[in-house]
Design a protein around this motif. Structure first.
Motif, mmCIF file in Angstrom:
data_model
loop_
_atom_site.group_PDB
_atom_site.id
_atom_site.type_symbol
_atom_site.label_atom_id
_atom_site.label_comp_id
_atom_site.label_asym_id
_atom_site.label_seq_id
_atom_site.Cartn_x
_atom_site.Cartn_y
_atom_site.Cartn_z
ATOM 1 N N THR A 81 27.839 39.558 28.840
ATOM 2 C CA THR A 81 29.176 39.988 28.418
ATOM 3 C C THR A 81 30.221 39.613 29.454
ATOM 4 O O THR A 81 31.320 39.169 29.107
ATOM 5 C CB THR A 81 29.196 41.512 28.182
ATOM 6 O OG1 THR A 81 28.219 41.856 27.191
ATOM 7 C CG2 THR A 81 30.572 41.971 27.707
ATOM 8 N N ALA A 82 29.878 39.788 30.742
ATOM 9 C CA ALA A 82 30.821 39.453 31.813
ATOM 10 C C ALA A 82 31.152 37.964 31.801
ATOM 11 O O ALA A 82 32.316 37.573 31.954
ATOM 12 C CB ALA A 82 30.239 39.856 33.162
ATOM 13 N N ILE A 83 30.137 37.124 31.627
ATOM 14 C CA ILE A 83 30.362 35.671 31.589
ATOM 15 C C ILE A 83 31.250 35.303 30.401
ATOM 16 O O ILE A 83 32.197 34.522 30.529
ATOM 17 C CB ILE A 83 29.019 34.920 31.508
ATOM 18 C CG1 ILE A 83 28.245 35.090 32.824
ATOM 19 C CG2 ILE A 83 29.254 33.440 31.214
ATOM 20 C CD1 ILE A 83 26.840 34.522 32.784
ATOM 21 N N PHE A 84 30.948 35.878 29.237
ATOM 22 C CA PHE A 84 31.708 35.550 28.028
ATOM 23 C C PHE A 84 33.177 35.975 28.155
ATOM 24 O O PHE A 84 34.095 35.179 27.907
ATOM 25 C CB PHE A 84 31.079 36.251 26.825
ATOM 26 C CG PHE A 84 31.890 36.125 25.561
ATOM 27 C CD1 PHE A 84 31.908 34.929 24.848
ATOM 28 C CD2 PHE A 84 32.653 37.192 25.093
ATOM 29 C CE1 PHE A 84 32.664 34.809 23.688
ATOM 30 C CE2 PHE A 84 33.408 37.079 23.931
ATOM 31 C CZ PHE A 84 33.415 35.886 23.233
ATOM 32 N N LEU A 85 33.419 37.226 28.563
ATOM 33 C CA LEU A 85 34.787 37.741 28.639
ATOM 34 C C LEU A 85 35.579 37.100 29.776
ATOM 35 O O LEU A 85 36.773 36.831 29.634
ATOM 36 C CB LEU A 85 34.772 39.256 28.803
ATOM 37 C CG LEU A 85 34.260 40.054 27.590
ATOM 38 C CD1 LEU A 85 34.205 41.541 27.912
ATOM 39 C CD2 LEU A 85 35.156 39.807 26.378
ATOM 40 N N THR A 86 34.898 36.854 30.910
ATOM 41 C CA THR A 86 35.589 36.228 32.036
ATOM 42 C C THR A 86 35.949 34.778 31.717
ATOM 43 O O THR A 86 37.044 34.307 32.051
ATOM 44 C CB THR A 86 34.704 36.288 33.298
ATOM 45 O OG1 THR A 86 34.454 37.662 33.631
ATOM 46 C CG2 THR A 86 35.405 35.615 34.482
ATOM 47 N N THR A 87 35.042 34.072 31.055
ATOM 48 C CA THR A 87 35.327 32.687 30.647
ATOM 49 C C THR A 87 36.492 32.651 29.665
ATOM 50 O O THR A 87 37.382 31.784 29.762
ATOM 51 C CB THR A 87 34.081 32.061 30.000
ATOM 52 O OG1 THR A 87 32.996 32.083 30.938
ATOM 53 C CG2 THR A 87 34.356 30.627 29.592
ATOM 54 N N LYS A 88 36.492 33.586 28.733
ATOM 55 C CA LYS A 88 37.568 33.663 27.748
ATOM 56 C C LYS A 88 38.909 33.925 28.420
ATOM 57 O O LYS A 88 39.924 33.300 28.091
ATOM 58 C CB LYS A 88 37.258 34.779 26.748
ATOM 59 C CG LYS A 88 38.261 34.906 25.619
ATOM 60 C CD LYS A 88 37.843 36.005 24.648
ATOM 61 C CE LYS A 88 38.861 36.159 23.519
ATOM 62 N NZ LYS A 88 38.462 37.247 22.573
ATOM 63 N N LYS A 89 38.925 34.830 29.404
ATOM 64 C CA LYS A 89 40.162 35.140 30.118
ATOM 65 C C LYS A 89 40.634 33.951 30.950
ATOM 66 O O LYS A 89 41.832 33.652 31.001
ATOM 67 C CB LYS A 89 39.956 36.363 31.019
ATOM 68 C CG LYS A 89 41.205 36.788 31.776
ATOM 69 C CD LYS A 89 40.945 38.002 32.647
ATOM 70 C CE LYS A 89 42.186 38.369 33.455
ATOM 71 N NZ LYS A 89 41.927 39.535 34.340
ATOM 72 N N ALA A 90 39.688 33.270 31.600
ATOM 73 C CA ALA A 90 40.044 32.111 32.420
ATOM 74 C C ALA A 90 40.660 30.998 31.569
ATOM 75 O O ALA A 90 41.653 30.376 31.960
ATOM 76 C CB ALA A 90 38.815 31.597 33.153
ATOM 77 N N LYS A 91 40.091 30.750 30.402
ATOM 78 C CA LYS A 91 40.638 29.722 29.507
ATOM 79 C C LYS A 91 42.027 30.107 29.025
ATOM 80 O O LYS A 91 42.918 29.249 28.913
ATOM 81 C CB LYS A 91 39.696 29.512 28.321
ATOM 82 C CG LYS A 91 38.399 28.806 28.688
ATOM 83 C CD LYS A 91 37.521 28.599 27.467
ATOM 84 C CE LYS A 91 36.256 27.846 27.823
ATOM 85 N NZ LYS A 91 35.364 27.652 26.639
ATOM 86 N N LYS A 92 42.202 31.386 28.738
ATOM 87 C CA LYS A 92 43.506 31.866 28.285
ATOM 88 C C LYS A 92 44.563 31.662 29.348
ATOM 89 O O LYS A 92 45.722 31.341 29.054
ATOM 90 C CB LYS A 92 43.401 33.350 27.919
ATOM 91 C CG LYS A 92 44.702 33.948 27.423
ATOM 92 C CD LYS A 92 44.529 35.420 27.089
ATOM 93 C CE LYS A 92 45.846 36.040 26.636
ATOM 94 N NZ LYS A 92 45.686 37.505 26.338
ATOM 95 N N ASN A 93 44.163 31.830 30.627
ATOM 96 C CA ASN A 93 45.108 31.684 31.740
ATOM 97 C C ASN A 93 45.109 30.276 32.328
ATOM 98 O O ASN A 93 45.722 30.041 33.372
ATOM 99 C CB ASN A 93 44.764 32.687 32.844
ATOM 100 C CG ASN A 93 44.926 34.120 32.384
ATOM 101 O OD1 ASN A 93 45.717 34.417 31.483
ATOM 102 N ND2 ASN A 93 44.186 35.034 32.991
ATOM 103 N N ASN A 94 44.401 29.346 31.644
ATOM 104 C CA ASN A 94 44.316 27.956 32.114
ATOM 105 C C ASN A 94 43.786 27.863 33.540
ATOM 106 O O ASN A 94 44.311 27.125 34.380
ATOM 107 C CB ASN A 94 45.690 27.274 32.026
ATOM 108 C CG ASN A 94 46.164 27.124 30.596
ATOM 109 O OD1 ASN A 94 45.382 26.774 29.708
ATOM 110 N ND2 ASN A 94 47.438 27.397 30.361
#
Length: 202
Positions: A81-94
């Motif tokens: 879950t941490a990998i999925f949500l952190t990756t999603k946030k990182a992509k959102k913030n470029n």
């Protein structure tokens, strides 16, 4: 140039320096989910084995295998879950999710955690179960503290909390289960909620 412009420039420079020296894409929601998973795992263990009137759970050789499987499931779900949500946030913030900074963060987190895990396995193999909860909290807290300099500074407060809980748990080893619930369950939810409100909602 006005003083407001200077302050704005300084603020932008500070933000750029933080982005280049700290991994800031950690998701607060991942902390909440980790806490929820830990509580579900603990509740399942509590229900499965039943306290039978005792005030605390004592880990012995008969339930060791179940506890290991339970912990692995909680750990895998939390990490995934941490990998999925952190990756999603990182992509959102470029932002980059995997670079030299991420590797430093993981290295400084994993080394004390791995050392602690090996030590715990050694004493469990010797059937010394009393300090397991305390050691898990202590080494996890040290891992968080060691990695906090490469990410959001708030992480160190969770680390301090886990260390304090681990030390108290060492004084009352018979209540290790409940300290584990507080540290890995409740405190993760509290920490994740604070982080989500402070950073993710912006």
């Amino acid at each position: 140039m006005s003083s407001e412009d200077y302050l704005k420039d300084i603020s932008e420079i500070k933000n750029l320096m933080n982005k280049s020296s700290k991994f800031i894409s950690l998701s607060g929601l991942s902390g909440i989910f980790a806490g929820v998973y830990a509580l579900i795992g603990a509740l399942f263990a509590h229900w499965f084995f039943s306290l039978s009137g005792n005030e605390y759970i004592v880990i012995d050789s008969e339930i060791f295998n179940f506890v290991v499987i339970d912990l692995l499931i909680v750990g895998i779900l939390s990490i995934g879950t941490a990998i999925f949500l952190t990756t999603k946030k990182a992509k959102k913030n470029n932002e980059k999710i995997w670079d030299a900074l991420t590797r430093r963060l993981l290295f400084h987190f994993i080394v004390p955690l791995l050392a602690g895990g090996i030590y715990i396995l050694i004493i469990l193999n010797q059937q010394r179960y009393g300090q397991t909860g305390a050691l898990m909290l202590l080494f996890y807290g040290l891992a968080l503290l060691n990695a906090s300099k490469y990410t959001l500074g708030d992480v160190k407060y969770l680390g301090y909390t886990q260390i304090v809980l681990g030390l108290i748990c060492a004084i009352f080893p018979g209540y290790g289960f409940w300290f584990w619930v507080i540290g890995f369950g409740i405190m993760h939810i509290v920490y994740g909620a604070v982080m989500h409100y402070k950073y993710d909602r912006k």
